[in-house]
Design a protein around this motif. Structure first.
Motif, mmCIF file in Angstrom:
data_model
loop_
_atom_site.group_PDB
_atom_site.id
_atom_site.type_symbol
_atom_site.label_atom_id
_atom_site.label_comp_id
_atom_site.label_asym_id
_atom_site.label_seq_id
_atom_site.Cartn_x
_atom_site.Cartn_y
_atom_site.Cartn_z
ATOM 1 N N ARG A 90 0.880 -1.180 0.000
ATOM 2 C CA ARG A 90 0.000 0.000 0.000
ATOM 3 C C ARG A 90 0.908 1.217 0.000
ATOM 4 N NH1 ARG A 90 -1.488 -3.128 4.427
ATOM 5 N NH2 ARG A 90 -3.652 -3.287 3.798
ATOM 6 N N SER A 91 0.338 2.377 -0.318
ATOM 7 C CA SER A 91 1.211 3.550 -0.420
ATOM 8 C C SER A 91 1.698 3.958 0.974
ATOM 9 C CB SER A 91 0.506 4.698 -1.134
ATOM 10 O OG SER A 91 -0.528 5.200 -0.339
ATOM 11 N N PHE A 100 3.069 -2.023 4.875
ATOM 12 C CA PHE A 100 2.949 -1.228 3.642
ATOM 13 C C PHE A 100 3.956 -1.687 2.604
ATOM 14 C CE2 PHE A 100 6.329 2.053 3.269
ATOM 15 C CZ PHE A 100 6.941 1.942 4.517
#
Lengths: 145, 177
Positions: B117-118, B153
């Protein structure tokens, strides 16, 4: 062509980390991007030899890869790295700038595939190479290939 | 029969912290990114405090993918070097509070980053796990998270070359089989 370089410069200017590493566009277009980064003692990974840290080279290759996706003829509106595999071939020569050459060689409806190499002054012997998969957001109403 | 009293806890902590400082202080790029390490016994957690210069996508905003890659790679290399340094130090073969010879760091052969994920504009954390460490090669896995330990992440796997001394025996201060 000067237009696209101008746009590319603004693109880099807008990325704080690319600006921080002193990255500069050499060329851009048709799914290919060439970006260089000057040698900087702050980015050294091994103080005994003055060799740049692999992470700085990775950041350069990731930026060039993203730029290659963005200038693909399908005109994506945005992209993000899904995965990146980096192979380190040799230590970069201290004092020399690093140039990354990225090519977006295939796209699907929502994924872009990129390969990139990084070289110092000796073009014939790259210091590193990487392949990556990137997300691809197409403009609304765009056709899939 | 005399039983040797254990060393005072401050002396032990001082020595271990000096070893970690000695390992990190020589690498300009670690300082440039602002990466720190939290130590609990022999367990290390890498910390990347948020900074504006780490941004790669100002519209979101999100951490630069290259920063994430570098952060994971640094966490892996330091974990690998620390494992060997710890053994040498605990066995009493080196004294980090005296003059410590610079530790030769493992060299990255390849590193794969999986962006899950960012990266948000906040502090990030990473822990590395050595899955295999032989005489010449090591394989290390790294996990990175921000607010929630369970919501990674990014994660990465890398292969590393262990520096060899001239005579071919495993380097002191680095993990051996």
């Amino acid at each position: 062509m000067t237009d696209i370089i101008q746009i590319a410069r603004q693109f880099i200017e807008a990325i704080p980390h690319a600006r921080a590493l002193g990255m500069e566009f050499e060329s851009l277009g048709d799914g290919k991007a060439v970006i260089s980064m000057p040698y900087d003692p702050r980015f050294v990974g091994d103080p005994a030899t003055g060799v740049l840290h692999g992470g700085a080279v990775s950041a350069l290759m990731d930026t060039a890869s993203g730029a290659a996706v963005m200038c693909h003829p399908t005109a994506p509106v945005s992209t993000a790295t899904l995965d990146l595999r980096i192979d380190y071939f040799r230590a970069a020569t201290p004092g020399q700038a690093i140039t990354a050459r990225a090519e977006c060689y295939h796209v699907t409806r929502s994924v872009a595939f990129v390969r990139v190499t990084a070289s110092d002054d000796d073009d014939a012997r790259p210091v590193a190479a990487a392949t990556g998969a990137f997300t691809l957001d197409r403009p609304k109403g765009g056709n899939a290939r | 029969m005399t039983v040797q009293r254990p060393e005072p806890v401050q002396v032990i902590k001082q020595r271990r912290d000096a070893a970690l400082r000695g390992l990190l202080s020589g690498v300009p790029y670690i300082a440039y990114l602002g990466i720190q390490f939290d130590r609990r016994g022999d367990e290390l957690t890498a910390i990347l405090p948020f900074d504006e210069k780490l941004i790669g996508n100002p519209a979101l905003p999100a951490l630069h993918g290259g920063v994430t890659a570098a952060f994971l790679e640094v966490a892996a290399i330091i974990e690998l070097a620390w494992g060997g340094l710890w053994e040498e130090m605990e066995a009493g073969r080196i004294d980090p509070t005296a003059d410590m010879a610079p530790v030769r760091l493992p060299k990255t052969i390849d590193f794969t980053v999986d962006y899950l994920r960012s990266g948000l504009p906040r502090d990030a954390y990473a822990r590395a796990r050595i899955n295999r460490s032989g005489r010449r090669y090591a394989s290390v896995h790294v996990e990175a998270w921000q607010d929630n330990r369970a919501r990674l992440f990014a994660q990465g796997t890398g292969h590393f070359l262990i520096p060899q001394p001239p005579d071919g025996t495993p380097e002191k201060g680095l993990p051996s089989a």
